[in-house]
Motif scaffolding. Sequence first.
Motif: not given
Length: 257
Positions: A84-91, A132-140, A178-183
């Motif tokens: 289920e979607p975590s509170p930190s998931i985006g659109s 997937l990790y839905q949100d790296l900062v809160s889950q990893d 590299v560049n990095s634009r993901h959570h």
Amino acid sequence: MRPIIALTGDALETPSPILNENHADFAPRDIKTAIIKAGGLPIILPFPDDVSLAAELAQAAVATFDGLLLPGGPDVDPTLYGEEPSPSIGSTEYPKDRFEQALIRATVAAGKPIMAICRGMQILNVTLGGTLYQDLVSQDPDVSIRHAQAAPGQYPTHHVSIQPGTQLANLLGERAYVNSRHHEAVKRVAPGLQVVATAPDGVIEALADQQDRQIMAVQWHPENLWQQDAAELRLFALLVKRAKAYAAQQALGSMVS
């Protein structure tokens, strides 16, 4: 002849400033330019709003191209990998997810090459059985660098280590900036895929198929880097090379039969 590279489209969330319609379909200009620069002919595949048509349209589309490129975009719907979607998931964009999943399955079954970028790598991994990790900062708990960079997107911000002897190492060497634009990020790797690059904190930065012949997926955005770092264009050139080889093989088969 230039091989045809299909590029999956996205849809504007707001009315188009040019076209008199809402939710206009579009694809990243820098990716289109990179495909052309690498010797391919890009076509854009918009996703259907009706998810019941996803498989039918994907099967029809796969006959029209020689290679598939999955670009970045919104988060992947977590229900597709049993969460289920975590509170930190985006659109998220469920119809886009389902269409890309159908395209991935049809393309893999046809033996055609795939390149995936950022979200593209994530939907690829999910489609083939990963999570997937839905949100790296809160889950990893092991994350120690910033993966959603604050710097402009065309600038690299962290390094990745690349597995020696892989196709990716042949293109970029064993270390790349590299560049990095993901959570979101790959958590459990799908069966049939292997990790070929990681960030300093262990986050998975690139995947390939086990034979390293059909799939090349990266978490960063080479379409924004190749203008200043020519090596990044080699990723697109590899897709075009594989697509051209596929088209040539099919043409030979047709002549023999």
